[in-house]
Design a protein around this motif. Structure first.
Motif, PDB file in Angstrom:
ATOM      1  N   PRO A  20       6.876 -10.085  11.358  1.00 43.78           N
ATOM      2  CA  PRO A  20       8.138  -9.843  10.626  1.00 43.78           C
ATOM      3  C   PRO A  20       8.753  -8.487  10.922  1.00 43.78           C
ATOM      4  O   PRO A  20       9.980  -8.368  10.990  1.00 43.78           O
ATOM      5  N   VAL A  21       7.920  -7.458  11.108  1.00 41.38           N
ATOM      6  CA  VAL A  21       8.466  -6.129  11.360  1.00 41.38           C
ATOM      7  C   VAL A  21       9.223  -6.102  12.684  1.00 41.38           C
ATOM      8  O   VAL A  21      10.205  -5.382  12.840  1.00 41.38           O
ATOM      9  N   THR A  46       1.670  -5.452  18.237  1.00 48.99           N
ATOM     10  CA  THR A  46       3.035  -5.419  17.732  1.00 48.99           C
ATOM     11  C   THR A  46       3.998  -4.910  18.792  1.00 48.99           C
ATOM     12  O   THR A  46       5.117  -5.418  18.928  1.00 48.99           O
ATOM     13  N   MET A  47       3.560  -3.904  19.580  1.00 50.99           N
ATOM     14  CA  MET A  47       4.392  -3.399  20.661  1.00 50.99           C
ATOM     15  C   MET A  47       4.639  -4.483  21.709  1.00 50.99           C
ATOM     16  O   MET A  47       5.741  -4.613  22.241  1.00 50.99           O
ATOM     17  N   GLN A  48       3.617  -5.294  21.989  1.00 51.71           N
ATOM     18  CA  GLN A  48       3.769  -6.374  22.961  1.00 51.71           C
ATOM     19  C   GLN A  48       4.742  -7.428  22.446  1.00 51.71           C
ATOM     20  O   GLN A  48       5.551  -7.967  23.208  1.00 51.71           O
ATOM     21  N   ALA A  49       4.681  -7.707  21.145  1.00 49.91           N
ATOM     22  CA  ALA A  49       5.623  -8.662  20.558  1.00 49.91           C
ATOM     23  C   ALA A  49       7.051  -8.158  20.692  1.00 49.91           C
ATOM     24  O   ALA A  49       7.983  -8.936  20.961  1.00 49.91           O
ATOM     25  N   LEU A  50       7.239  -6.846  20.519  1.00 46.59           N
ATOM     26  CA  LEU A  50       8.576  -6.267  20.670  1.00 46.59           C
ATOM     27  C   LEU A  50       9.055  -6.404  22.107  1.00 46.59           C
ATOM     28  O   LEU A  50      10.241  -6.693  22.357  1.00 46.59           O
ATOM     29  N   LEU A 109       7.032   2.715  12.505  1.00 42.20           N
ATOM     30  CA  LEU A 109       5.972   1.883  11.941  1.00 42.20           C
ATOM     31  C   LEU A 109       5.312   1.031  13.011  1.00 42.20           C
ATOM     32  O   LEU A 109       4.079   0.914  13.061  1.00 42.20           O
ATOM     33  N   ILE A 110       6.121   0.421  13.886  1.00 46.64           N
ATOM     34  CA  ILE A 110       5.579  -0.411  14.967  1.00 46.64           C
ATOM     35  C   ILE A 110       4.692   0.423  15.887  1.00 46.64           C
ATOM     36  O   ILE A 110       3.652  -0.041  16.368  1.00 46.64           O
ATOM     37  N   ARG A 111       5.110   1.666  16.118  1.00 44.22           N
ATOM     38  CA  ARG A 111       4.333   2.558  16.984  1.00 44.22           C
ATOM     39  C   ARG A 111       2.920   2.752  16.451  1.00 44.22           C
ATOM     40  O   ARG A 111       1.956   2.843  17.219  1.00 44.22           O
ATOM     41  N   PHE A 112       2.800   2.789  15.127  1.00 43.68           N
ATOM     42  CA  PHE A 112       1.497   3.015  14.518  1.00 43.68           C
ATOM     43  C   PHE A 112       0.704   1.725  14.311  1.00 43.68           C
ATOM     44  O   PHE A 112      -0.480   1.782  13.980  1.00 43.68           O
ATOM     45  N   GLN A 113       1.338   0.579  14.512  1.00 48.45           N
ATOM     46  CA  GLN A 113       0.651  -0.682  14.258  1.00 48.45           C
ATOM     47  C   GLN A 113      -0.179  -1.178  15.436  1.00 48.45           C
ATOM     48  O   GLN A 113      -0.915  -2.142  15.299  1.00 48.45           O
TER      49      GLN A 113
END
Length: 296
Positions: free
Chosen positions: A175-176, A51-55, A43-47
């Motif tokens: 949140p994800v 979102t990837m930077q937050a991870l 899901l993160i990959r598609f967001q």
């Protein structure tokens, strides 16, 4: 969405009972958290990039990520799964609903801004009375049942601690991302225990189905719904799910597992939910970020 949340999280305790028929406790926790981690990473990959930077930012704080994962999912899931060997699924949901009570207990030590008001102190006393009633009356018939109930209370306390870690260290994080960090950390922590207790035979179809639903729906998808609900109607209204899960779980257990619903169960549930209501009501009047804790 609220009804869907109640149905999914209310069924989680029932599904754990099914999975325990063929698998060890660590194996159940590992499978559901590993499945959830994979689903959330996709899901993160598609967001997108944000979102990837937050991870990536979370990876730079491994200590905080480990603490969040251990208290938010790893430790509670292990305690809940072990406890369900002796505690009925419906009663498990009632005991876990006491998590906000522990937030109130820990607040003076972990967050000085969360000083309790008068109604919150009343709610704390009422909620604790409910816990004493459930553990002292419902679970006193055997040593194993008593310690199983204590495991559930320990899980609720762990959820309380995780809320403060989330607020202090990961405030504003998608949140994800915080969820996948929690599930991933939990999977890694419990992996050695799961390997040490492999299944002795091929799990049944019902067990496999229970694990898939626990991982993809009860852990990954349910969090997405929960945070979406918070964004649309606010945390105060979304927290109503804490009151709807125990009755749903009691109905599941009574209908599908032939679990008894006693007067002590109803009385203890009423006291806990009244206490949680008074504590939450007092908190809504405060300013500042809310402490968000997963109901399971």
């Amino acid at each position: 969405m609220l009804a869907l949340m109640s149905g999914i999280w209310g069924a989680s305790y029932l599904l754990i009972k099914y999975a325990l028929r063929d698998l060890s406790e660590p194996m159940i926790v590992f499978c559901r958290t590993a499945l959830a981690t994979v689903a959330l990473l996709v899901l993160i990959r598609f967001q997108g990039k944000e979102t990837m930077q937050a991870l990536r930012d979370v990876r730079r704080r491994p200590g905080a990520a480990f603490a969040l994962g251990l208290t938010a999912i790893g430790l509670p899931f292990i305690l809940i799964t072990y406890g369900e060997r002796t505690v009925p699924s419906g009663l498990t949901a009632v005991l876990i609903a006491s998590a906000p009570i522990f937030i109130a207990i820990f607040a003076p030590f972990l967050d000085r801004s969360e000083v309790m008001s008068g109604p919150q102190w009343v709610g704390l006393m009422v909620g604790l009375a409910g816990l004493v009633l459930l553990v002292g009356v419902e679970q006193v018939h055997s040593v194993g049942a008593f310690f199983g109930a204590l495991a559930m209370i320990g899980a609720a306390a762990s959820y309380g601690v995780s809320g403060f870690i989330l607020k202090r260290t990961f405030s504003g994080m998608p949140p994800v991302v915080t969820t996948v960090v929690s599930t991933g950390t939990s999977a890694l922590v419990v992996l050695p225990l799961a390997v040490a207790q492999p299944p002795t035979e091929v799990p049944s179809g019902l067990t496999i189905f229970a694990l898939i639903v626990l991982g993809l729906l009860g852990t990954a998808y349910a969090f997405i719904i929960y945070y979406q609900l918070i964004s649309e109607i606010g945390f105060g209204r979304a927290s109503v799910v804490a009151y709807t899960i125990p009755p749903v779980a009691l109905i599941y257990g009574a209908v599908l597992l032939d679990e008894k619903i006693t007067r002590a169960t109803i009385g203890g549930m009423a006291l806990i939910l009244i206490g949680v209501y008074l504590i939450a009501r007092g908190r809504r009047t405060r300013t500042g970020p809310q402490v968000i804790v997963a109901p399971e």
